[in-house]
Design an enzyme around this catalytic site. Structure first.
Site, PDB file in Angstrom:
ATOM      1  N   LEU A  89       0.806  -1.220   0.000  1.00  0.00           N
ATOM      2  CA  LEU A  89       0.000   0.000   0.000  1.00  0.00           C
ATOM      3  C   LEU A  89       0.841   1.273   0.000  1.00  0.00           C
ATOM      4  O   LEU A  89       1.892   1.329   0.639  1.00  0.00           O
ATOM      5  CB  LEU A  89      -0.914  -0.005   1.224  1.00  0.00           C
ATOM      6  CG  LEU A  89      -1.866  -1.198   1.337  1.00  0.00           C
ATOM      7  CD1 LEU A  89      -2.709  -1.069   2.599  1.00  0.00           C
ATOM      8  CD2 LEU A  89      -2.755  -1.324   0.107  1.00  0.00           C
ATOM      9  N   SER A 131       3.057   4.493  -6.938  1.00  0.00           N
ATOM     10  CA  SER A 131       2.870   3.158  -7.487  1.00  0.00           C
ATOM     11  C   SER A 131       3.673   2.167  -6.663  1.00  0.00           C
ATOM     12  O   SER A 131       4.790   2.474  -6.220  1.00  0.00           O
ATOM     13  CB  SER A 131       3.344   3.105  -8.948  1.00  0.00           C
ATOM     14  OG  SER A 131       3.511   1.760  -9.359  1.00  0.00           O
ATOM     15  N   HIS A 190      -3.491   4.212  -2.476  1.00  0.00           N
ATOM     16  CA  HIS A 190      -4.496   3.311  -1.892  1.00  0.00           C
ATOM     17  C   HIS A 190      -5.204   3.972  -0.700  1.00  0.00           C
ATOM     18  O   HIS A 190      -6.408   3.821  -0.512  1.00  0.00           O
ATOM     19  CB  HIS A 190      -3.842   2.018  -1.400  1.00  0.00           C
ATOM     20  CG  HIS A 190      -3.109   1.251  -2.456  1.00  0.00           C
ATOM     21  ND1 HIS A 190      -1.742   1.190  -2.520  1.00  0.00           N
ATOM     22  CD2 HIS A 190      -3.570   0.501  -3.495  1.00  0.00           C
ATOM     23  CE1 HIS A 190      -1.381   0.424  -3.548  1.00  0.00           C
ATOM     24  NE2 HIS A 190      -2.465  -0.007  -4.157  1.00  0.00           N
ATOM     25  N   GLU A 215       0.174   5.878  -0.592  1.00  0.00           N
ATOM     26  CA  GLU A 215      -0.844   6.909  -0.319  1.00  0.00           C
ATOM     27  C   GLU A 215      -1.963   6.938  -1.346  1.00  0.00           C
ATOM     28  O   GLU A 215      -3.051   7.439  -1.058  1.00  0.00           O
ATOM     29  CB  GLU A 215      -0.174   8.280  -0.203  1.00  0.00           C
ATOM     30  CG  GLU A 215       0.557   8.421   1.128  1.00  0.00           C
ATOM     31  CD  GLU A 215       1.685   9.451   1.055  1.00  0.00           C
ATOM     32  OE1 GLU A 215       1.392  10.591   0.664  1.00  0.00           O
ATOM     33  OE2 GLU A 215       2.842   9.099   1.382  1.00  0.00           O
ATOM     34  N   MET A 241      -7.508   6.833 -10.437  1.00  0.00           N
ATOM     35  CA  MET A 241      -7.403   7.275 -11.831  1.00  0.00           C
ATOM     36  C   MET A 241      -6.047   6.934 -12.452  1.00  0.00           C
ATOM     37  O   MET A 241      -5.896   7.021 -13.655  1.00  0.00           O
ATOM     38  CB  MET A 241      -7.642   8.782 -11.926  1.00  0.00           C
ATOM     39  CG  MET A 241      -9.099   9.183 -12.023  1.00  0.00           C
ATOM     40  SD  MET A 241      -9.949   8.474 -13.464  1.00  0.00           S
ATOM     41  CE  MET A 241      -9.133   9.365 -14.805  1.00  0.00           C
ATOM     42  N   GLN A 283      -8.094   0.523 -16.662  1.00  0.00           N
ATOM     43  CA  GLN A 283      -8.795  -0.447 -15.801  1.00  0.00           C
ATOM     44  C   GLN A 283     -10.118   0.140 -15.329  1.00  0.00           C
ATOM     45  O   GLN A 283     -11.173  -0.505 -15.381  1.00  0.00           O
ATOM     46  CB  GLN A 283      -7.903  -0.792 -14.612  1.00  0.00           C
ATOM     47  CG  GLN A 283      -8.607  -1.537 -13.485  1.00  0.00           C
ATOM     48  CD  GLN A 283      -7.651  -1.851 -12.350  1.00  0.00           C
ATOM     49  OE1 GLN A 283      -6.899  -2.804 -12.423  1.00  0.00           O
ATOM     50  NE2 GLN A 283      -7.682  -1.039 -11.304  1.00  0.00           N
ATOM     51  N   VAL A 331      -2.693   9.994  -6.702  1.00  0.00           N
ATOM     52  CA  VAL A 331      -1.871  10.655  -5.680  1.00  0.00           C
ATOM     53  C   VAL A 331      -0.426  10.647  -6.174  1.00  0.00           C
ATOM     54  O   VAL A 331       0.041   9.647  -6.724  1.00  0.00           O
ATOM     55  CB  VAL A 331      -2.000   9.933  -4.326  1.00  0.00           C
ATOM     56  CG1 VAL A 331      -1.088  10.580  -3.276  1.00  0.00           C
ATOM     57  CG2 VAL A 331      -3.446   9.963  -3.855  1.00  0.00           C
TER      58      VAL A 331
END
Lengths: 288, 288
Positions: free
Chosen positions: B33, B185, B37, B35, B148, B153, B176
């Site tokens: 995870l 990522s 997520h 930021e 986004m 996806q 983010v």
């Protein structure tokens, strides 16, 4: 009984606040109801507080040259029969309500759809899964009822539900037959009087085959003899007579426990299908 | 916060009797995870009584030669971050729990998956839809949150939800970024120090392209200049720089209202993607 044409209206009738702890039994149909459908309703009625039937002749499961346009329809009669059988909500959307645009997401059922009816009806079971995913999402049933006459459809939907973790259970309901053995089907009305008198041969032949299998006769011999009988005693053209493991629909192996002996026969204006399930092994007694 | 590994256990925690009138916000992730997520969780937390996060590195969306085996994982750290962010239930199934057998039912997303990442990652979005259908059936969310950054996806899932009448809404959450503009990522940890220092160029180039488009520059020229900038200023190999209508992901037409300018760049051990959304037309003022 409520008759609902819009998805939004159906959702309102079935939302959680309305539904609360009541279970929903779902009977998806293409209408032109007969006693086979009503047997599904009867079981759904016994097992659930709310019974929903959909009546929708689903265009995506008909191929080019198939009988979408001429599939028998009678909405008024269907509504009366559904009400009498104890359906609470009939969902009768039109084509644009279900398919407002031509989407290109496809669901391909894989190997189970390559045999029996799937071999000659290319794309048929893709269309079945497409409408079933939509209907399951719209109705959100606790239990869904399918007839054993469409045994391949039932097997594919069982796989879909298991592999994709749908919340609904799938309930198998035995084929309902006319007194002479012919499986009830909306398409039976399109048989000529002569064809109608020949049509019970399908079930006679399948039953004979089943008996032969239980007596240990070889599968390929049985398939051949069933086909011979249908060919000799009807004017229909055989599409297939096949024996496969059920519900995997794969070739029989030494481990197969149940088989399906199935046939499809094209009469002049109606394609009839039928099947019998054959137990290949006795259940093992429970051991401690 | 509850950590759940089995589908059955999760269903028990989320069934209607437990849930009652509470809404479920769902954040599907592959873990590790960051930021991005946590921004999904924050929005889900604000809008729902129950927040469920799944952490599952989904094998079916990785192709041969892709980084399934080396995809970064850290379950303990993830659990701590999720708890801190206010997640109620983390669903962490293993591969066998999600895929107990190799099923052959496939979901093909169609045209939207043929461009951008789909062009070079054959089967990727089939795998995404497969796991999403399973997760939606298991969690039965009221709202589902997607970033986004994975714009393709998100667009494909929006189409799936709309065409197949899923009950969940899809909530778009902005990408983010690090202070220097690099999109967060899980794969950023695999950039070398030199690559990490170059990586913000992706967003710089996309922003420049966006400005040029808003000034009326021609699409093909903009695509070319964005690609040039990335090529000149990074050591990565460009997979694509593309401008398409969003969310249809089809070529722009005179009617297109929003476009996506997106890129994918292969660094030595990490494939980075990024995008910006470009408004092509001002919204019309409301008229009476």
């Amino acid at each position: 009984m409520k008759i609902v044409n819009s998805i939004e209206q159906l959702r309102k009738l079935l939302n959680r606040q309305v539904r609360q702890r009541q279970t929903v039994g779902f009977v998806p149909t293409m209408g032109f109801l007969h006693e086979g459908h009503l047997a599904l309703v009867k079981k759904a009625r016994e097992e659930n507080e709310i019974v929903v039937m959909s009546i929708f002749v689903n265009p995506t499961q008909f191929g080019p040259g198939e009988d979408y346009a001429t599939y028998p329809r009678n909405e008024q009669r269907d509504a009366a029969l559904a009400a009498e059988a104890g359906v609470d909500i009939v969902f009768m959307p039109d084509k644009d309500e279900m398919y407002p645009r031509v989407g290109d997401i496809q669901i391909f059922p894989g190997k189970q759809a390559e045999v029996l009816c799937g071999a000659s009806r290319s794309g048929h079971f893709d269309g079945v899964l497409k409408v079933i995913l939509k209907l399951f999402n719209i109705v959100d049933p606790d239990r869904s009822y399918f007839g054993m006459k469409d045994a391949q459809q039932l097997a594919i939907i069982e796989t879909f539900v298991e592999d994709f973790n749908f919340r609904t259970t799938i309930e198998r309901v035995p084929t309902v037959r006319e007194k002479d053995g012919l499986a009830k089907s909306s398409r039976n009305v399109r048989l000529s009087p002569k064809e109608r008198s020949e049509a019970p041969v399908l079930y006679e032949a399948l039953q004979l085959g089943k008996k032969q299998l239980e007596q240990g006769k070889e599968a390929s011999v049985v398939e051949h003899e069933v086909a011979q009988l249908i060919e000799n005693k009807t004017s229909g053209a055989i599409d297939y007579v096949a024996l496969l493991a059920y519900p995997s629909l794969q070739p029989l192996t030494a481990d197969s426990e149940e088989a399906i002996l199935a046939c499809a026969v094209n009469f002049e204006k109606a394609r009839l299908i039928d099947n019998v399930i054959v137990k290949l092994k006795d259940e093992l007694p429970c051991s401690e």
